[in-house]
Design a protein around this motif. Structure first.
Motif, PDB file in Angstrom:
ATOM      1  N   GLN A  73       0.874  -0.993   0.362  1.00 18.18           N
ATOM      2  CA  GLN A  73      -0.188  -0.017  -0.235  1.00 18.18           C
ATOM      3  C   GLN A  73       1.030   1.467   0.295  1.00 18.18           C
ATOM      4  OE1 GLN A  73      -3.690   0.012  -0.041  1.00 18.18           O
ATOM      5  NE2 GLN A  73      -3.855   2.843  -0.342  1.00 18.18           N
ATOM      6  N   ARG A  74       2.097   1.965   0.399  1.00 20.74           N
ATOM      7  CA  ARG A  74       2.939   2.628   0.936  1.00 20.74           C
ATOM      8  C   ARG A  74       4.035   2.511  -0.597  1.00 20.74           C
ATOM      9  NH1 ARG A  74       5.665   1.421   4.691  1.00 20.74           N
ATOM     10  NH2 ARG A  74       4.000   2.434   6.425  1.00 20.74           N
ATOM     11  N   GLY A  75       3.812   1.954  -1.605  1.00 21.77           N
ATOM     12  CA  GLY A  75       4.185   1.598  -2.892  1.00 21.77           C
ATOM     13  C   GLY A  75       3.068   2.094  -3.358  1.00 21.77           C
ATOM     14  N   LEU A  76       2.166   1.684  -3.416  1.00 20.89           N
ATOM     15  CA  LEU A  76       0.984   2.237  -4.314  1.00 20.89           C
ATOM     16  C   LEU A  76       0.878   3.619  -3.982  1.00 20.89           C
ATOM     17  CD1 LEU A  76      -1.168  -0.774  -4.309  1.00 20.89           C
ATOM     18  CD2 LEU A  76      -0.317   0.288  -6.450  1.00 20.89           C
ATOM     19  N   GLU A  77       0.786   4.051  -2.917  1.00 15.81           N
ATOM     20  CA  GLU A  77       0.322   5.633  -2.414  1.00 15.81           C
ATOM     21  C   GLU A  77       2.076   6.163  -3.280  1.00 15.81           C
ATOM     22  OE1 GLU A  77      -0.433   6.193   1.460  1.00 15.81           O
ATOM     23  OE2 GLU A  77      -1.548   4.847   1.637  1.00 15.81           O
ATOM     24  N   ALA A  78       2.898   5.813  -2.529  1.00 16.60           N
ATOM     25  CA  ALA A  78       4.906   6.706  -3.922  1.00 16.60           C
ATOM     26  C   ALA A  78       4.368   6.944  -5.204  1.00 16.60           C
ATOM     27  CB  ALA A  78       5.495   5.991  -2.874  1.00 16.60           C
ATOM     28  N   ARG A  79       3.761   6.025  -5.366  1.00 13.92           N
ATOM     29  CA  ARG A  79       3.625   6.042  -7.121  1.00 13.92           C
ATOM     30  C   ARG A  79       2.382   6.465  -7.397  1.00 13.92           C
ATOM     31  NH1 ARG A  79       4.610   0.357  -7.051  1.00 13.92           N
ATOM     32  NH2 ARG A  79       2.728  -0.094  -6.662  1.00 13.92           N
ATOM     33  N   ALA A  80       0.895   6.830  -6.676  1.00 11.34           N
ATOM     34  CA  ALA A  80       0.227   7.603  -6.999  1.00 11.34           C
ATOM     35  C   ALA A  80       0.900   9.228  -7.018  1.00 11.34           C
ATOM     36  CB  ALA A  80      -1.288   7.247  -6.411  1.00 11.34           C
ATOM     37  N   ALA A  81       1.311   9.575  -5.646  1.00 19.62           N
ATOM     38  CA  ALA A  81       1.979  10.604  -5.390  1.00 19.62           C
ATOM     39  C   ALA A  81       2.802  11.014  -6.909  1.00 19.62           C
ATOM     40  CB  ALA A  81       2.583  10.433  -4.307  1.00 19.62           C
ATOM     41  N   SER A  82       3.568  10.522  -6.178  1.00 16.02           N
ATOM     42  CA  SER A  82       4.773  10.113  -8.473  1.00 16.02           C
ATOM     43  C   SER A  82       3.943  10.996  -9.581  1.00 16.02           C
ATOM     44  CB  SER A  82       5.105   9.636  -8.169  1.00 16.02           C
ATOM     45  OG  SER A  82       5.051   8.955  -8.555  1.00 16.02           O
ATOM     46  N   THR A  83       3.036   9.877  -9.796  1.00 17.17           N
ATOM     47  CA  THR A  83       2.439  10.915 -11.282  1.00 17.17           C
ATOM     48  C   THR A  83       1.475  11.600 -11.146  1.00 17.17           C
ATOM     49  OG1 THR A  83       1.342   8.579 -10.553  1.00 17.17           O
ATOM     50  CG2 THR A  83       2.409   7.967 -12.000  1.00 17.17           C
ATOM     51  N   ARG A  84       1.167  12.057  -9.742  1.00 17.02           N
ATOM     52  CA  ARG A  84       0.151  13.049  -9.812  1.00 17.02           C
ATOM     53  C   ARG A  84       0.511  14.408  -8.959  1.00 17.02           C
ATOM     54  NH1 ARG A  84      -4.651   8.920  -7.478  1.00 17.02           N
ATOM     55  NH2 ARG A  84      -4.859   8.207  -9.609  1.00 17.02           N
ATOM     56  N   GLY A  85       1.605  14.752  -8.538  1.00 12.09           N
ATOM     57  CA  GLY A  85       2.647  15.165  -7.865  1.00 12.09           C
ATOM     58  C   GLY A  85       1.929  15.742  -6.376  1.00 12.09           C
ATOM     59  N   VAL A  86       1.304  14.559  -5.745  1.00 11.91           N
ATOM     60  CA  VAL A  86       0.324  14.760  -4.589  1.00 11.91           C
ATOM     61  C   VAL A  86       0.561  13.925  -3.984  1.00 11.91           C
ATOM     62  CG1 VAL A  86      -1.182  16.836  -5.313  1.00 11.91           C
ATOM     63  CG2 VAL A  86      -1.812  14.503  -4.851  1.00 11.91           C
ATOM     64  N   ALA A  87       0.989  13.808  -2.892  1.00 11.08           N
ATOM     65  CA  ALA A  87       0.574  12.585  -1.716  1.00 11.08           C
ATOM     66  C   ALA A  87      -0.943  12.400  -1.142  1.00 11.08           C
ATOM     67  CB  ALA A  87       1.321  12.723  -0.307  1.00 11.08           C
ATOM     68  N   LEU A  88      -1.672  11.286  -1.782  1.00 11.39           N
ATOM     69  CA  LEU A  88      -2.621  10.530  -1.255  1.00 11.39           C
ATOM     70  C   LEU A  88      -3.346  10.366   0.500  1.00 11.39           C
ATOM     71  CD1 LEU A  88      -3.114   8.037  -4.085  1.00 11.39           C
ATOM     72  CD2 LEU A  88      -3.680  10.723  -3.784  1.00 11.39           C
ATOM     73  N   ARG A  89      -3.516  10.782   1.056  1.00 12.04           N
ATOM     74  CA  ARG A  89      -3.739  10.739   2.479  1.00 12.04           C
ATOM     75  C   ARG A  89      -2.715  10.297   3.149  1.00 12.04           C
ATOM     76  NH1 ARG A  89      -8.191   6.046   3.429  1.00 12.04           N
ATOM     77  NH2 ARG A  89      -9.449   6.790   1.936  1.00 12.04           N
ATOM     78  N   THR A  90      -1.274  11.093   2.743  1.00 15.62           N
ATOM     79  CA  THR A  90      -0.368  10.942   3.338  1.00 15.62           C
ATOM     80  C   THR A  90       0.048   9.922   3.851  1.00 15.62           C
ATOM     81  OG1 THR A  90      -0.707  12.194   5.699  1.00 15.62           O
ATOM     82  CG2 THR A  90      -0.480  13.800   3.873  1.00 15.62           C
ATOM     83  N   GLY A  91       0.271   8.399   3.419  1.00 13.29           N
ATOM     84  CA  GLY A  91       0.214   7.266   3.756  1.00 13.29           C
ATOM     85  C   GLY A  91      -0.301   7.110   4.445  1.00 13.29           C
ATOM     86  N   ALA A  92      -1.449   7.692   5.263  1.00  9.59           N
ATOM     87  CA  ALA A  92      -2.105   7.516   6.884  1.00  9.59           C
ATOM     88  C   ALA A  92      -2.445   6.147   6.051  1.00  9.59           C
ATOM     89  CB  ALA A  92      -3.499   8.516   6.335  1.00  9.59           C
ATOM     90  N   GLU A  93      -3.552   5.422   5.093  1.00 14.26           N
ATOM     91  CA  GLU A  93      -4.329   4.404   4.380  1.00 14.26           C
ATOM     92  C   GLU A  93      -2.590   3.640   4.877  1.00 14.26           C
ATOM     93  OE1 GLU A  93      -6.643   2.165   1.609  1.00 14.26           O
ATOM     94  OE2 GLU A  93      -6.055   4.168   1.239  1.00 14.26           O
ATOM     95  N   ALA A  94      -1.588   3.538   4.171  1.00 14.39           N
ATOM     96  CA  ALA A  94      -1.031   2.344   4.265  1.00 14.39           C
ATOM     97  C   ALA A  94      -0.475   1.910   5.840  1.00 14.39           C
ATOM     98  CB  ALA A  94       0.319   2.598   3.829  1.00 14.39           C
ATOM     99  N   GLU A  95      -0.701   3.415   7.029  1.00 15.45           N
ATOM    100  CA  GLU A  95      -0.083   3.051   7.942  1.00 15.45           C
ATOM    101  C   GLU A  95      -1.352   2.979   9.016  1.00 15.45           C
ATOM    102  OE1 GLU A  95       2.206   3.251  11.822  1.00 15.45           O
ATOM    103  OE2 GLU A  95       3.102   4.291   9.365  1.00 15.45           O
ATOM    104  N   GLU A  96      -2.382   2.663   8.732  1.00 11.91           N
ATOM    105  CA  GLU A  96      -4.000   1.925   9.450  1.00 11.91           C
ATOM    106  C   GLU A  96      -3.571   0.288   9.033  1.00 11.91           C
ATOM    107  OE1 GLU A  96      -6.801   3.945   8.289  1.00 11.91           O
ATOM    108  OE2 GLU A  96      -6.597   5.906   8.580  1.00 11.91           O
ATOM    109  N   MET A  97      -3.201   0.069   7.900  1.00 10.94           N
ATOM    110  CA  MET A  97      -3.257  -1.540   7.417  1.00 10.94           C
ATOM    111  C   MET A  97      -2.045  -1.379   7.746  1.00 10.94           C
ATOM    112  SD  MET A  97      -3.210  -2.608   3.103  1.00 10.94           S
ATOM    113  CE  MET A  97      -4.241  -2.086   3.068  1.00 10.94           C
ATOM    114  N   LYS A  98      -0.788  -1.593   8.202  1.00  8.43           N
ATOM    115  CA  LYS A  98      -0.091  -1.448   8.930  1.00  8.43           C
ATOM    116  C   LYS A  98      -0.345  -2.468  10.509  1.00  8.43           C
ATOM    117  CE  LYS A  98       5.115  -0.667  10.573  1.00  8.43           C
ATOM    118  NZ  LYS A  98       5.645   0.345  10.698  1.00  8.43           N
ATOM    119  N   GLU A  99      -0.734  -0.962  11.025  1.00 11.53           N
ATOM    120  CA  GLU A  99      -1.357  -1.109  12.779  1.00 11.53           C
ATOM    121  C   GLU A  99      -2.405  -2.878  12.819  1.00 11.53           C
ATOM    122  OE1 GLU A  99      -0.261   0.107  15.254  1.00 11.53           O
ATOM    123  OE2 GLU A  99       1.337   0.899  13.714  1.00 11.53           O
ATOM    124  N   GLU A 100      -3.769  -2.544  11.398  1.00  8.59           N
ATOM    125  CA  GLU A 100      -3.594  -3.759  11.726  1.00  8.59           C
ATOM    126  C   GLU A 100      -3.785  -5.022  10.991  1.00  8.59           C
ATOM    127  OE1 GLU A 100      -8.332  -5.358   9.251  1.00  8.59           O
ATOM    128  OE2 GLU A 100      -7.474  -3.177   9.363  1.00  8.59           O
TER     129      GLU A 100
END
Length: 138
Positions: A73-100
């Protein structure tokens, strides 16, 4: 088909209570819960682990995973951020997923991973003070 031919009952999409009743009825000693994060549905460990642990404390619970989901998920967010130029949810989704994800592994008796690399990544992802013995992995 092979599991059914040797008498293994396969079930899916049942309630927590039904799974507990089924495990009790068949005097089950091990339950394997697969872990994935697809769509909006709760993962199997999220749905069943707590109920099984509290209702049948003798039961061995195995979580089987085919990925280190929060890293993907962190990789997907980083790729999306690099192609769109903005961070998606600032990594929050990956962090929530990590905790769960890590919570499920921590509360399972055993974790089946797809590779030694995944096992190592999971163990390295644990926060300080929360350890899982490597022998609980295969």
């Amino acid at each position: 088909a092979q599991l059914l031919s040797i008498g293994v009952e396969l079930v899916s999409a049942i309630s927590e209570v039904e799974l507990t009743q089924l495990a009790t009825k068949h005097d089950v000693s091990v339950v394997i819960l697969t872990l994935w994060f697809w769509g909006a549905s709760a993962s199997m460990p999220a749905r069943y682990l707590r109920m099984l642990r509290t209702s049948l404390p003798h039961l061995k619970i195995v979580v089987m995973t085919d990925d280190v989901h929060h890293l993907r998920q962190r990789g997907l967010e980083a790729r999306a951020a690099s192609t769109r130029g903005v961070a998606l949810r600032t990594g929050a989704e990956a962090e929530e997923m990590k905790e769960e994800e890590l919570s499920h592994y921590y509360h399972a008796d055993h974790v089946l991973t797809i590779s030694d690399v995944d096992r190592g990544s999971i163990l390295q992802s644990l926060r300080p003070g929360r350890r899982i013995h490597p022998r609980r992995f295969s």
